[in-house]
Motif scaffolding. Sequence first.
Motif, mmCIF file in Angstrom:
data_model
loop_
_atom_site.group_PDB
_atom_site.id
_atom_site.type_symbol
_atom_site.label_atom_id
_atom_site.label_comp_id
_atom_site.label_asym_id
_atom_site.label_seq_id
_atom_site.Cartn_x
_atom_site.Cartn_y
_atom_site.Cartn_z
ATOM 1 N N UNK A 48 0.916 -1.115 -0.122
ATOM 2 C CA UNK A 48 -0.155 -0.079 -0.122
ATOM 3 C C UNK A 48 0.848 1.099 0.042
ATOM 4 N N UNK A 49 0.476 2.230 -0.707
ATOM 5 C CA UNK A 49 1.318 3.348 -0.932
ATOM 6 C C UNK A 49 0.755 4.719 -0.457
ATOM 7 N N UNK A 50 1.413 5.544 -0.135
ATOM 8 C CA UNK A 50 0.738 7.004 0.207
ATOM 9 C C UNK A 50 0.106 7.689 -0.856
ATOM 10 N N UNK A 51 -0.791 8.445 -0.466
ATOM 11 C CA UNK A 51 -1.547 9.190 -1.516
ATOM 12 C C UNK A 51 -1.108 10.570 -1.430
ATOM 13 N N UNK A 52 -1.608 11.453 -2.450
ATOM 14 C CA UNK A 52 -1.031 13.061 -2.402
ATOM 15 C C UNK A 52 -1.620 13.766 -1.147
ATOM 16 N N UNK A 53 -2.929 13.202 -0.654
ATOM 17 C CA UNK A 53 -3.140 13.990 0.707
ATOM 18 C C UNK A 53 -2.539 13.504 1.768
ATOM 19 N N UNK A 54 -1.792 12.234 1.778
ATOM 20 C CA UNK A 54 -0.787 11.540 2.941
ATOM 21 C C UNK A 54 0.321 12.406 2.921
ATOM 22 N N UNK A 55 0.846 12.762 1.718
ATOM 23 C CA UNK A 55 2.126 13.555 1.647
ATOM 24 C C UNK A 55 1.927 15.221 2.313
ATOM 25 N N UNK A 56 0.620 15.703 1.961
ATOM 26 C CA UNK A 56 0.262 16.745 2.708
ATOM 27 C C UNK A 56 0.223 16.873 3.889
ATOM 28 N N UNK A 57 -0.411 15.872 4.561
ATOM 29 C CA UNK A 57 -0.251 15.839 6.044
ATOM 30 C C UNK A 57 1.262 15.740 6.678
ATOM 31 N N UNK A 58 1.955 14.790 5.893
ATOM 32 C CA UNK A 58 3.259 14.584 6.468
ATOM 33 C C UNK A 58 4.081 16.072 6.326
ATOM 34 N N UNK A 59 3.772 16.758 5.411
ATOM 35 C CA UNK A 59 4.546 18.003 5.103
ATOM 36 C C UNK A 59 4.015 19.049 6.509
ATOM 37 N N UNK A 61 3.494 4.438 17.550
ATOM 38 C CA UNK A 61 2.400 4.614 18.678
ATOM 39 C C UNK A 61 1.115 4.696 18.273
ATOM 40 N N UNK A 62 0.810 5.688 17.458
ATOM 41 C CA UNK A 62 -0.415 5.918 17.235
ATOM 42 C C UNK A 62 -0.837 4.644 16.328
ATOM 43 N N UNK A 63 -0.361 4.019 15.619
ATOM 44 C CA UNK A 63 -0.959 2.622 15.021
ATOM 45 C C UNK A 63 -1.051 1.534 16.020
ATOM 46 N N UNK A 64 -0.277 1.499 16.928
ATOM 47 C CA UNK A 64 -0.120 0.454 18.036
ATOM 48 C C UNK A 64 -1.740 0.932 19.093
ATOM 49 N N UNK A 65 -1.800 2.232 19.131
ATOM 50 C CA UNK A 65 -2.984 2.463 20.062
ATOM 51 C C UNK A 65 -4.242 2.315 19.275
ATOM 52 N N UNK A 86 -8.739 -0.264 10.188
ATOM 53 C CA UNK A 86 -7.406 0.202 9.534
ATOM 54 C C UNK A 86 -7.349 1.787 9.445
ATOM 55 N N UNK A 87 -6.202 2.253 9.375
ATOM 56 C CA UNK A 87 -5.885 3.652 9.281
ATOM 57 C C UNK A 87 -5.910 3.989 8.043
ATOM 58 N N UNK A 88 -6.600 4.763 7.351
ATOM 59 C CA UNK A 88 -6.728 4.791 5.771
ATOM 60 C C UNK A 88 -6.067 6.023 5.385
ATOM 61 N N UNK A 89 -5.379 7.059 6.396
ATOM 62 C CA UNK A 89 -5.118 8.175 6.008
ATOM 63 C C UNK A 89 -4.055 8.987 6.960
ATOM 64 N N UNK A 90 -2.969 9.449 6.748
ATOM 65 C CA UNK A 90 -1.887 9.905 7.618
ATOM 66 C C UNK A 90 -2.634 11.078 8.480
ATOM 67 N N UNK A 91 -3.410 11.601 7.933
ATOM 68 C CA UNK A 91 -4.235 12.814 8.425
ATOM 69 C C UNK A 91 -4.771 12.347 9.944
ATOM 70 N N UNK A 92 -4.976 11.066 10.059
ATOM 71 C CA UNK A 92 -5.553 10.584 11.321
ATOM 72 C C UNK A 92 -4.637 10.593 12.399
ATOM 73 N N UNK A 93 -3.237 10.774 12.056
ATOM 74 C CA UNK A 93 -2.190 10.498 13.166
ATOM 75 C C UNK A 93 -1.530 11.832 13.284
ATOM 76 N N UNK A 94 -2.115 12.865 12.635
ATOM 77 C CA UNK A 94 -1.468 14.399 12.658
ATOM 78 C C UNK A 94 -1.778 14.782 14.026
ATOM 79 N N UNK A 95 -3.071 14.726 14.573
ATOM 80 C CA UNK A 95 -3.619 15.316 15.886
ATOM 81 C C UNK A 95 -2.531 14.489 17.003
ATOM 82 N N UNK A 96 -2.409 13.282 16.729
ATOM 83 C CA UNK A 96 -1.937 12.459 17.676
ATOM 84 C C UNK A 96 -0.438 12.873 17.813
ATOM 85 N N UNK A 97 0.199 12.921 16.760
ATOM 86 C CA UNK A 97 1.635 13.478 16.759
ATOM 87 C C UNK A 97 2.029 14.868 17.434
ATOM 88 N N UNK A 98 1.139 15.619 16.907
ATOM 89 C CA UNK A 98 1.094 17.253 17.232
ATOM 90 C C UNK A 98 0.998 17.252 18.722
#
Length: 291
Positions: A180-191, A209-213, A222-234
């Motif tokens: 499975x590979x990142x989508x354009x929206x995932x790269x935007x969230x990572x940026x 840690x976010x995936x484990x929780x 399943x986590x479908x987008x990196x955006x889901x993890x943004x708030x957790x990381x921040x």
Amino acid sequence: MPGSYPFYMYSGILEPKHYKNIGSALWLFLWCISSTTKEIEKDGINWGIVLGNKPMKLEEFAKIFEVSERTIQRWLNDLEKYQYIKITRAPYGLILTVKNSKKFNKERDDKNVHSPRDTTNMSSLDTTEMSGLHDKNVHSNKDITKINNNTTTATKKSDPIDLIADRYTDLRTIQEGKPTYPKPQDFEAIAQIVAQGVPPSRTIELLEQCFKVFEVRNPKGKIKSFSYCVDYITDHYQAELAKEEAKKLAKRRLPEDGKNDRRRASGTAKEITTDNSITGGQVGRLRRKGV
């Protein structure tokens, strides 16, 4: 097959000797190649990491191919016997790696291939006969992960977005059970995370840690987008910064020696009391003047 996708293979697999060695285990071998998420090199051998080193049980393979666990075990035995794959026995299943993997080296190999005959000779399957190395190449899941991490650090670009995206790809692939590979929206969230100044190494740790929780709370989700993890990381990173700032502030409020000198303060107060007392420092019974 739902979500079907193409993947790169060598025509050398069509040779009779490979049919005799592999037989019906060919389907599992092809699955291993298609599920390779990364390649690492150790002792001159290119290893294809299957599903990011995720341990798999026989029953999981059986469900994929709709065959018995006994059939899966026979396929695994044949593939390992003729050194097409390496199997590491882990507490929670089997970790598979493809020997002499060339799934991600298509462009490099094409420069050296000028004819169908050359392509067959250079087949990744043919090169299995070039090595007699045994289990010392891959000992455990811990060893594979260590090699995997070191290779990623040494060979990947220094761009933090690439490093974070690679780890996110591994985690998503493990969840989905297929590449499975990142989508354009995932790269935007990572940026967005990178722009906030979160170090890539810490971002990756918090991402894991976010995936484990998430897996604990939603075993079947399943986590479908990196955006889901943004708030957790921040949120976690900001909390860490606040904690460090509080420690620095508390340290600045203490004396230079780092101790609260109560004894010295107590002694000073005692001296002041003695010097200014109405008895002039004398003790005992007081007498009237002139008596």
